[in-house]
Motif scaffolding. Structure first.
Motif, short mmCIF file in Angstrom:
data_model
loop_
_atom_site.label_atom_id
_atom_site.label_comp_id
_atom_site.label_asym_id
_atom_site.label_seq_id
_atom_site.Cartn_x
_atom_site.Cartn_y
_atom_site.Cartn_z
N ALA A 245 -3.62 -16.66 8.31
CA ALA A 245 -3.84 -18.15 8.14
C ALA A 245 -3.67 -18.78 9.24
O ALA A 245 -4.45 -19.92 9.48
N ALA A 246 -2.65 -18.46 10.20
CA ALA A 246 -2.37 -19.30 11.47
C ALA A 246 -3.76 -19.03 12.46
O ALA A 246 -4.22 -20.02 13.15
N CYS A 247 -4.40 -17.76 12.32
CA CYS A 247 -5.48 -17.17 13.25
C CYS A 247 -6.54 -18.20 12.67
O CYS A 247 -7.35 -18.48 13.62
N ARG A 248 -6.89 -18.14 11.37
CA ARG A 248 -8.06 -18.92 10.87
C ARG A 248 -7.88 -20.28 11.36
O ARG A 248 -9.10 -20.94 11.74
N GLU A 249 -6.64 -20.82 11.23
CA GLU A 249 -6.45 -22.37 11.54
C GLU A 249 -6.86 -22.52 13.04
O GLU A 249 -7.55 -23.49 13.22
N LYS A 250 -6.47 -21.71 13.77
CA LYS A 250 -6.57 -21.77 15.17
C LYS A 250 -8.18 -21.82 15.45
O LYS A 250 -8.75 -22.47 16.22
N GLU A 251 -8.84 -20.90 14.88
CA GLU A 251 -10.28 -20.52 15.05
C GLU A 251 -11.08 -21.92 14.30
O GLU A 251 -12.09 -22.33 15.23
N ARG A 252 -10.71 -22.43 13.34
CA ARG A 252 -11.33 -23.65 12.84
C ARG A 252 -11.01 -24.87 13.94
O ARG A 252 -12.11 -25.65 13.97
N ARG B 130 -10.74 -24.42 17.06
CA ARG B 130 -11.49 -24.40 18.25
C ARG B 130 -12.99 -24.75 17.83
O ARG B 130 -13.66 -25.36 18.59
N THR B 131 -13.43 -24.42 16.73
CA THR B 131 -14.91 -24.75 16.26
C THR B 131 -14.79 -26.08 16.17
O THR B 131 -15.87 -26.73 16.64
N LEU B 132 -13.95 -26.79 15.46
CA LEU B 132 -14.14 -28.20 15.30
C LEU B 132 -14.30 -28.81 16.82
O LEU B 132 -14.89 -29.85 16.92
N GLY B 133 -13.21 -28.47 17.46
CA GLY B 133 -13.28 -29.02 18.98
C GLY B 133 -14.42 -28.97 19.75
O GLY B 133 -14.91 -29.85 20.32
N GLU B 134 -15.00 -27.81 19.48
CA GLU B 134 -16.52 -27.60 20.19
C GLU B 134 -17.53 -28.54 19.67
O GLU B 134 -18.32 -29.00 20.25
N LEU B 135 -17.61 -28.58 18.30
CA LEU B 135 -18.58 -29.40 17.65
C LEU B 135 -18.41 -30.95 17.94
O LEU B 135 -19.34 -31.83 18.04
N ARG B 136 -17.19 -31.25 18.44
CA ARG B 136 -17.01 -32.81 18.73
C ARG B 136 -17.30 -32.96 20.23
O ARG B 136 -17.11 -34.17 20.75
N ILE C 59 -19.37 -30.32 10.86
CA ILE C 59 -18.02 -30.54 10.88
C ILE C 59 -17.46 -30.31 9.59
O ILE C 59 -16.38 -29.67 9.48
N LYS C 60 -17.95 -31.00 8.51
CA LYS C 60 -17.53 -30.98 7.23
C LYS C 60 -17.48 -29.51 6.63
O LYS C 60 -16.66 -28.95 6.06
N ALA C 61 -18.54 -28.88 7.31
CA ALA C 61 -18.46 -27.22 6.58
C ALA C 61 -17.46 -26.46 7.47
O ALA C 61 -16.85 -25.76 6.69
N ALA C 62 -17.17 -26.82 8.57
CA ALA C 62 -16.10 -26.09 9.32
C ALA C 62 -14.80 -26.50 8.96
O ALA C 62 -13.97 -25.74 8.76
N MET C 63 -14.74 -27.80 8.55
CA MET C 63 -13.22 -27.99 7.65
C MET C 63 -13.09 -27.31 6.69
O MET C 63 -11.94 -27.23 5.93
N LYS C 64 -14.06 -26.94 5.83
CA LYS C 64 -13.84 -26.32 4.39
C LYS C 64 -13.56 -24.89 4.55
O LYS C 64 -13.10 -24.30 3.60
N ARG C 65 -13.83 -24.16 5.68
CA ARG C 65 -13.44 -22.82 6.14
C ARG C 65 -12.00 -22.51 5.88
O ARG C 65 -10.94 -23.37 6.01
#
Length: 164
Positions: free
Chosen positions: A43-50, A52-58, A158-164
């Motif tokens: 879970a911690a790794c998934r959150e970190k990846e999420r 990172r993805t959100l930061g990139e999208l923004r 961003i919304k799709a990434a937050m649902k992951r």
């Protein structure tokens, strides 16, 4: 026989290099990351990846890339505007990064290539302004507001990434 010895020597060297590299990699990873399944389940790794993805999208760089792709490849996102999706090639591919640099400024952001803004403004006015308006705010639900942060297409990502 000589070729066999050379081959065996090379094979032994490759095997040793692989073993040493694998051992070094394993030492850096926590125990639960020893398999790809374990990484996906962490879970911690998934959150970190999420994050990172959100930061990139923004990021401004992603916004510029997004704008360039829409100019060059068109939009097939069904965003609900009266004139539909933007077709590909509404401006020259060489002008697209400059237009993107200018559009970023319309949203109050600093482009990654500020030196392109002046030229981008010229391209924007002649290629984009008729639909998106001189100020980039779109035309009453007919064409997208380019000053919106995040842009509607990126907001969906961003919304799709937050649902992951």
């Amino acid at each position: 026989m000589r070729h066999l010895l050379v081959f065996l020597g090379i094979a032994a060297f490759v095997a040793l290099a692989f073993y040493v590299n694998s051992a070094r990699h394993a030492e850096r990873l926590p125990h639960h990351h020893q398999s790809p399944d374990a990484v996906r389940e962490c879970a911690a790794c998934r959150e970190k990846e999420r994050e990172r993805t959100l930061g990139e999208l923004r990021s401004v760089a992603y916004l510029e890339h997004y704008i360039e792709r829409v100019i060059n490849e068109g939009s097939r996102q069904n965003l609900g505007f009266a004139y539909g999706d933007m077709p590909a090639g509404m401006a020259d591919a060489k002008a697209a990064p400059r237009i993107a640099a200018y559009v970023v400024t319309l949203a109050g952001l600093k482009p990654t290539h500020p030196e392109w803004v002046k030229e981008g403004h010229t391209f924007y006015v002649s290629n984009c302004g008729g639909c998106h308006g001189e100020d980039g705010r779109g035309v009453h639900g007919t064409f997208p507001d380019l000053t919106r942060v995040p842009m509607l297409g990126i907001e969906r990502r961003i919304k799709a990434a937050m649902k992951r």
